[in-house]
Design an enzyme around this catalytic site. Structure first.
Site, PDB file in Angstrom:
ATOM      1  N   LYS A 147       0.802  -1.208   0.000  1.00 31.71           N
ATOM      2  CA  LYS A 147       0.000   0.000   0.000  1.00 31.71           C
ATOM      3  C   LYS A 147       0.840   1.266   0.000  1.00 31.71           C
ATOM      4  O   LYS A 147       0.459   2.288  -0.530  1.00 31.71           O
ATOM      5  CB  LYS A 147      -0.753  -0.015   1.338  1.00 31.71           C
ATOM      6  CG  LYS A 147      -2.232   0.045   1.263  1.00 31.71           C
ATOM      7  CD  LYS A 147      -2.812  -0.242   2.627  1.00 31.71           C
ATOM      8  CE  LYS A 147      -3.502   0.989   3.176  1.00 31.71           C
ATOM      9  NZ  LYS A 147      -4.680   0.683   3.975  1.00 31.71           N
ATOM     10  N   ARG A 148       1.965   1.173   0.671  1.00 25.31           N
ATOM     11  CA  ARG A 148       2.769   2.374   0.891  1.00 25.31           C
ATOM     12  C   ARG A 148       3.759   2.657  -0.231  1.00 25.31           C
ATOM     13  O   ARG A 148       4.379   3.699  -0.252  1.00 25.31           O
ATOM     14  CB  ARG A 148       3.514   2.266   2.226  1.00 25.31           C
ATOM     15  CG  ARG A 148       2.629   2.561   3.418  1.00 25.31           C
ATOM     16  CD  ARG A 148       3.251   2.086   4.696  1.00 25.31           C
ATOM     17  NE  ARG A 148       3.374   0.621   4.695  1.00 25.31           N
ATOM     18  CZ  ARG A 148       2.377  -0.216   4.976  1.00 25.31           C
ATOM     19  NH1 ARG A 148       1.197   0.259   5.279  1.00 25.31           N
ATOM     20  NH2 ARG A 148       2.552  -1.518   4.928  1.00 25.31           N
TER      21      ARG A 148
END
Ligand code: GLU
Length: 446
Positions: free
Chosen positions: A214-215
Site C-alpha cells: 500500500k505504501r
C-alpha cells in the site's frame, strides 16, 4: 452457456490499490469480451474500516479508469441489478439464512457462541484458469469460523454466498486468494451449488522484486489522478501487468484488448511494476491526444498550481499547450513547463543566466532584438530563417542567439521547440521580454 457474470469485490481500505485496479480491469475486459456482466460488490463487512469516503475512493478510481459497472451500487446511491444492493453490510439477513441452512443440515455447529463450518478433511484440486490445477491438502484444516460470537459473518462465508447469489460464473482475483479457494469450494459444495470457475492473477511486484504494498510509490490510483495521468495510458499499462498481446506492441487500444484477451494467456509469473515504463507510456498518450481533449485536464492542473486563467486567451493557451505537450510525459510537469506563458514576471534560472547572459551573450541578444523588431511576419519558419541568416552574417553559430533568446523569453535553458515558442508568444511579448532581460542583466556582473 449461461451469461458470463464476473465481479470486482473490493474491501474499502481507503485507497484503490494498483493491484485492485488491475483485477477490476481484467474482470471488466473479460465481461466485455464475453458479452457478460461486470458486477461491483463492496465487501464492507469490516465496520471499523468501512466509511463513505473509502467507498467513494473506489467509485472515483473505477470511473476515472472508465471501468463502468453493470450492476451494483451506483455513485448516486441508487442500485442497479436484480439481486439487491451489493454492499455486503446491507446483506446480513441473506448470510444468516445460509448459516441457518448449514446448521440445520449439520454442516455447521455452534462453538462458544460462534458458528463453525465442518471443513471437509480431504485433498482438493482447485482447477484454475490461470494457474492450472492446484492441489491443496485440507486434511489438517481446522473447522472454519463462519460467524463470529457477535453474530457478524466472516469473509469466506459472505464471499461465497454472494458469488452464489449473484450467479457469478468466473471469479477473477488476485493470487493472494488462491489459498482461500479450497475453503470456498467446500462451502459451495455444502450449499449444493456449482462453484464458479476461478482465475487467480499473479501478484504485482516492485522493480526490486518485493511485493508491492500500500505504501509503495505508485500503489494508489489516487496518485495518478492527482498527478494528471491520462486514464487510458494507465489502463493500457495495467493491461500489460500480467497479460500481453504476444507481439512487441506496447501501446494498444482497449477495444483491441477486448477482442483478443484470454484468461489462459495471463502470465503465470508475477508482474513487475515499473513507474518509468508507465511514465513513458503516458507520454505516448499525451502526444496522441488532441489539444481539445487535453486542454481541460491541463488547465485544471495549472490552476491547481496557482496559475490564474482570468484574461488568458484560450487560443493562446492551446497554442502554448500544443508545443509543450510534445515534450512532457505527465501532467504534473505542466506548471514547471508552462508558468512563464502566463506572466511577464517570471524568474530566470540563475545558473543558466550566469552562463548565457555574459556581456557577449547580451550583445548577441541586442543584435537579435533589432533583427526581430523588423519582422512583419512572426512565424516559426521566418524566425528560424532570421536567426540563421543573422548567424551567417555575423559569422557566429546560431547557438549564440538561440541560448540567450530562449532564456530571455522563458527564464529557462530548456523548453519547447524555440521557434515555436517565439511564434506562440508573439512579437510583442518576445521583444518586451528581451528588453526586460537586457535591462535586468546589463549592469549585473555575471
Ligand atoms: N474483498 C476481497 C479483497 O478485496 C475480495 C476477494 C475476492 O475477489 O474474492 O481482497
Amino acid at each position: 452457456m449461461s451469461q458470463v457474470r464476473v465481479r470486482f469485490a473490493p474491501s474499502p481500505t481507503g485507497l484503490l490499490h494498483i493491484g485492485g485496479a488491475r483485477t477490476a480491469l481484467f474482470n471488466w475486459i473479460f465481461a466485455k469480451r464475453m458479452g457478460g456482466a461486470f458486477v461491483l460488490r463492496i465487501e464492507d463487512t469490516d465496520a471499523a474500516r468501512n466509511s463513505k469516503e473509502a467507498v467513494d475512493i473506489i467509485f472515483k478510481g473505477l470511473q476515472w479508469l472508465g471501468l463502468n459497472w453493470d450492476e451494483g451500487p451506483m455513485p448516486d446511491g441508487s442500485v442497479k441489478g436484480d439481486h439487491g444492493p451489493y454492499f455486503q453490510s446491507q446483506r446480513n439477513e441473506i448470510y444468516k439464512k445460509y448459516v441457518q441452512k448449514l446448521l440445520a443440515e449439520g454442516k455447521a455447529y455452534e462453538f462458544e457462541g460462534a458458528i463453525k463450518f465442518r471443513t471437509p478433511k480431504t485433498i482438493v484440486t482447485v482447477p484454475d484458469l490461470i494457474c492450472g490445477n492446484v492441489q491443496f491438502d485440507r486434511t489438517n484444516d481446522p473447522d472454519l469460523v463462519i460467524q463470529r460470537k457477535d453474530g457478524s459473518p466472516v469473509f469466506h462465508l459472505v464471499n461465497v454466498v454472494d458469488d452464489l447469489e449473484m450467479k457469478i460464473t468466473h471469479v477473477i482475483r488476485g493470487e493472494d486468494h488462491l489459498s482461500n479457494t479450497p475453503k470456498h469450494l467446500a462451502l459451495f459444495e455444502a450449499f449444493g451449488a456449482t462453484p464458479p470457475q476461478y482465475g487467480h492473477i499473479p501478484l504485482i511486484l516492485n522493480t526490486n522484486g518485493s511485493k508491492m504494498s500500500k505504501r509503495d510509490e505508485g500503489a494508489s490510483i489516487g496518485e495518478y489522478i492527482e498527478q494528471g495521468y491520462i486514464p487510458e495510458a494507465l489502463r493500457n499499462y495495467l493491461c500489460f501487468l500480467g497479460w500481453s498481446p504476444k507481439d512487441n506492441r506496447e501501446v494498444i487500444s482497449i477495444e483491441e484488448v477486448i477482442q483478443i484477451f484470454e484468461l489462459s494467456q495471463i502470465n503465470r509469473s508475477n508482474a513487475r511494476f515499473g513507474l518509468d515504463k508507465l511514465f513513458w507510456m503516458n507520454g505516448e498518450y499525451t502526444r496522441e491526444l488532441s489539444i481539445e481533449a487535453y486542454a481541460p485536464l491541463a488547465q485544471s492542473i495549472l490552476e491547481k498550481s496557482g496559475i490564474s486563467f482570468t484574461g488568458v486567451d484560450p487560443t493562446y493557451f492551446k497554442a502554448a499547450l500544443a508545443i509543450v505537450k510534445e515534450k512532457i510525459k505527465v501532467g504534473r510537469e505542466l506548471p514547471e513547463w508552462m508558468s512563464y506563458f502566463f506572466t511577464e514576471e517570471f524568474d530566470f534560472d540563475p545558473a543558466a543566466a550566469q552562463k548565457v547572459f555574459t556581456p557577449e551573450g547580451l550583445t548577441h541578444l541586442s543584435t537579435l532584438r533589432a533583427k526581430l523588431a523588423e519582422l512583419s511576419t512572426f512565424d516559426c519558419a521566418t524566425l528560424e530563417n532570421s536567426v540563421k541568416a543573422l548567424a551567417t552574417e555575423n559569422a557566429v553559430k546560431a547557438g549564440a542567439y538561440i541560448h540567450p533568446i530562449r532564456l530571455a523569453t522563458s527564464g529557462r535553458p530548456v523548453g519547447p521547440s524555440l521557434y515555436h515558442l517565439l511564434e506562440v508568444l508573439g512579437k510583442e511579448k518576445v521583444l518586451s521580454r528581451i528588453d526586460r532581460a537586457l535591462a535586468k542583466f546589463k549592469n549585473e556582473p555575471s
